[in-house]
Each structure stands twice: as C-alpha cells, then as structure tokens.
Design an enzyme around this catalytic site. Sequence first.
Site, PDB file in Angstrom:
ATOM      1  CB  ALA A  83      -0.906   0.006   1.231  1.00 39.27           C
ATOM      2  CB  ALA A  84       2.801   3.052  -1.493  1.00 34.46           C
ATOM      3  CD  GLU A  85      -1.615   8.342  -2.466  1.00 34.82           C
ATOM      4  OE1 GLU A  85      -1.480   8.510  -3.683  1.00 34.82           O
ATOM      5  OE2 GLU A  85      -2.737   8.169  -1.942  1.00 34.82           O
ATOM      6  CB  SER A  86       2.724   4.227  -6.388  1.00 34.08           C
ATOM      7  OG  SER A  86       1.706   4.364  -7.366  1.00 34.08           O
ATOM      8  CB  THR A 131      10.808   2.265  -5.204  1.00 33.50           C
ATOM      9  OG1 THR A 131      11.310   2.850  -6.403  1.00 33.50           O
ATOM     10  CG2 THR A 131      10.887   3.319  -4.112  1.00 33.50           C
ATOM     11  CG  ASP A 132      14.668   1.679  -9.040  1.00 26.88           C
ATOM     12  OD1 ASP A 132      13.662   2.388  -8.807  1.00 26.88           O
ATOM     13  OD2 ASP A 132      15.035   1.386 -10.201  1.00 26.88           O
ATOM     14  CD  GLU A 133      11.165   6.600  -8.438  1.00 25.42           C
ATOM     15  OE1 GLU A 133      11.003   7.690  -7.880  1.00 25.42           O
ATOM     16  OE2 GLU A 133      10.509   6.238  -9.426  1.00 25.42           O
ATOM     17  CE1 TYR A 156       6.416   5.890  -4.343  1.00 25.14           C
ATOM     18  CE2 TYR A 156       8.321   6.096  -5.788  1.00 25.14           C
ATOM     19  CZ  TYR A 156       7.388   5.314  -5.145  1.00 25.14           C
ATOM     20  OH  TYR A 156       7.414   3.940  -5.295  1.00 25.14           O
ATOM     21  CB  ALA A 158      11.843  11.822   0.564  1.00 24.05           C
ATOM     22  CE  LYS A 160       7.722   2.420  -1.304  1.00 24.50           C
ATOM     23  NZ  LYS A 160       6.607   1.530  -0.889  1.00 24.50           N
ATOM     24  CE  LYS A 195       2.484   5.586 -11.000  1.00 24.01           C
ATOM     25  NZ  LYS A 195       2.215   4.396 -10.238  1.00 24.01           N
ATOM     26  CG  ASN A 255      11.788   8.190 -20.083  1.00 20.16           C
ATOM     27  OD1 ASN A 255      11.829   7.063 -19.605  1.00 20.16           O
ATOM     28  ND2 ASN A 255      11.838   9.281 -19.324  1.00 20.16           N
ATOM     29  N   GLY A 289      13.345  17.914 -10.323  1.00 23.54           N
ATOM     30  CA  GLY A 289      14.120  16.882  -9.606  1.00 23.54           C
ATOM     31  C   GLY A 289      14.151  15.546 -10.329  1.00 23.54           C
TER      32      GLY A 289
END
Length: 348
Positions: A83-86, A131-133, A156, A158, A160, A195, A255, A289
């Site tokens: 569960a998260a804001e993703s 996450t890898d972020e 986000y 920060a 996680k 996304k 991208n 950022g």
Amino acid sequence: MKSILITGGAGFIGNHVVRRFVNNYPQYTIVNLDALTYAGNLENLTDIQQAKNYFFEKATILDTKILEQIFEKYRITDVINLAAESHVDRSILSPLDFVYTNVVGTVQLLNTAKKFWQDDISKHLFYQISTDEVYGTLGETGLFTEQTPYQPNSPYSASKASADHFVRAFGETFHLPYIISNCSNNYGPYQFPEKLIPLVIHNMVNQKPVPVYGDGLNTRDWLYVEDHAAAIDLVFHKSKPYKTYNIGGHNEWKNIDIVNLIASIIDQTLNRPVDSSKQLIRFVKDRPGHDRRYAIDASCIQKELGWLPQTQFEIGIHKTINWYLNHEDWVQKIVNGSYQDYYQTQYL
Ligand code: NAD
Ligand code: DAU
C-alpha cells in the site's frame, strides 16, 4: 498455517501478487487490505474474488483500530506491504499525502505487527515492498547495489526511503523479522494510466498528444510485473529475515526510445500509416528533480535465491499493448472514476 495480510492488493503490482498467492497457496489465508484510493480497483481481481482462501477488507493502513481488528479477526502471521501513494508527479503536487500513507501508514502497520506478534515475534515476517528510487539517480554508468547509500530526490522516494528506515529500525530495536526489496520500474496489465507506458499507449490509441518530459533521455530499467510478483513470492518463502534485495529487469531504456517503440507497435497493430503515432509526441517541461537514470544490479537475488526475470521485453511490451487494446473499457472507467460504482454494487 499462514494468514498473510497483503496491503495495496487492488493496485497495479498488488493485484498480481494477490492473484499469485491465492492461486499458488490454497492452504494460506490471503487478506487483501486496500483503501481503494483513485489507484485501487477491485475489478482487477474479479477472477479470484470467489476463491475460498481470499478475503478483502476496505481499510486504510493509517487506521490502527481497524488494523488491530483485522490482525485479530484473521490471526495475521505475515505482512506484505504494498500500500502506497506511488506516483512521483503527484508527490510533487502534494508531498504530505505521501508522508501520511507511505511513512505514517507503514509505521502504523509495524506497530500493529509488533503488538500482535510480541510473544513469538521470530516466527513472523514483515515484508516491505520498496523502490530503487530510494537510491537517487545514476550518471551514465554504474548500477544500484544493496550497498548504495539512500539519496532520494522526490517527495515520493523520500517517503519510501523513510518507510524502509522504519522497517529496518523495528528489526534492530524490536527484533521484528523483516525483508525489504527495492525494485525498478514495473510494466504490464492493470497499471494505472498516469504512469508512462499505459499513458503513452492510451494517448496513442486515442490519437491524443503524448507528453515526454525534458529531452526524453532519462533512463529506466523495466521489469514485467509478473516477474516482480514471482520475485516477491520467492523472497517471501526463501529469504532469511533482516535482508534487503534489489530486483530489476536488466533492461535499460531511454524514455524516448520506449515511446518510439510503442508508437511503431501501435501503428503496426492498428494498421495505421508508418510513423503516424510518432507525430503525437510532444516534448514538455521537465519533471522537477527528475532522476536521470536508474539501473539495478540484481546479482544478489540471482546468486542467493536463483531469481532471474523470465519475460523478454519485446514479448512483455507486446503483451502489455495488446492487453490495453483489449481493455480500453477498463481504462475508460478508471479515467472516468466510475469503478467506484462497481464497488458499491459488489460489496455494499
Ligand atoms: P498503485 O498506486 O498502483 O497501487 C497502490 C495501492 O495502494 C492502491 O490499490 C491503493 O488503493 C492502495 N492504497 C493507497 N493508500 C492506501 C492506504 N492508506 N491504505 C491502504 N491502501 C492504500 O502502486 P503500485 O505501482 O502497484 O506499487 C505498489 C508498491 O510497489 C508501492 O509500495 C510502490 O512504492 C512499490 N513499487 C512500485 C514500482 C512500480 O514500478 N510501480 C516499482 C517498485 C516499487
Ligand atoms: O523505479 C521504480 C518507480 O517507478 C516506482 O517506485 C514508482 O512507483 C513508479 O511510478 C515508477 O516511477 P517513475 O517516475 O520512474 O515512473 P513514471 O511512469 O511516472 O515515469 C517513467 C519515466 O517517464 C520518467 O523518467 C518520467 C517520464 N515521463 C512520465 C510521464 C508520466 C514522461 O516523460 N512523461 C510522462 O507523461
């Protein structure tokens, strides 16, 4: 007998994890706790909703009282917290929402687990999906390893990173057995169309402008979502506690290259003139950022647990595009917000 609380199971990755656990482990009780925010959708799980070992609870991980009732009711033995804001862009618009769910919510879950498991804490597991972020950004070379220091750049990431620190701290301070896995970008069926990949597919199919941030040269490491679910299954069952694993696709794409690839597959599939979907691409203002490059060294999970991604990108992206082409009604309902009607009809 395991009774596993999977949070965020109505979201993109969560529905694949819930389905896998419900189908592969009929002997387990699987409780899907989800607040059904804009990103949660029970239609993602219609195929398993009648399964005998599956239970759904609409609740927020911020509500300790309800968490305690659920731990009591199902005698929860393990937690997998998705569960998260993703979404990074939403975190830039509204950082506090991410602090509440991702940080405070995770600590509420940790507190509840500690309280209910205190008598035999070593028999339980708290598995945090991260996450890898959290590692920040890479330059042209290098890979994130499990030893890379945390240096999150968005609200986000920060949030996680903070959640991961709390999980680890509960392990050190209260001996709560935990595992954290940090995964790269997932793609596949049921991803919310905010996304990149589903947004590009949806806009191209509907011949709307396709926004590409900055110069389009930011790089991500893409993993098919079912391969992530398989990794979570393996880690949950085979890893020792107090471990961290990086999970990635060995599959870096800029991208703009991915957007061009999707354009050519859509033109081919829909019999449109060559290069017509590329005309929809618009370079727009960059994300503040914006991390330049993510790439994962997944050798640890490969060596220790034998995990490797199974889905080649060329196959996974075709499957994904076909899924979205065949589920345009699913996308439309989400975009309109009418999936809430389904919930009212089904459960209230
Ligand atoms: P998602 O946004 O699709 O789903 C999140 C789910 O959590 C939704 O069903 C939502 O309703 C639920 N939720 C949100 N707030 C809640 C709350 N307060 N209480 C209970 N439920 C709540 O996200 P996703 O892409 O499936 O990501 C799932 C997890 O995996 C997240 O923790 C994310 O940080 C992590 N992750 C995602 C990716 C990716 O590429 N998508 C990669 C690595 C890690
Ligand atoms: O790396 C794992 C992370 O991947 C997860 O933790 C996050 O939950 C997930 O959302 C994802 O984050 P990203 O920011 O990498 O994903 P997103 O799909 O938002 O963007 C992917 C890349 O595409 C990124 O460089 C920004 C760019 N982009 C995105 C959108 C939505 C665009 O160029 N245009 C867009 O419209």
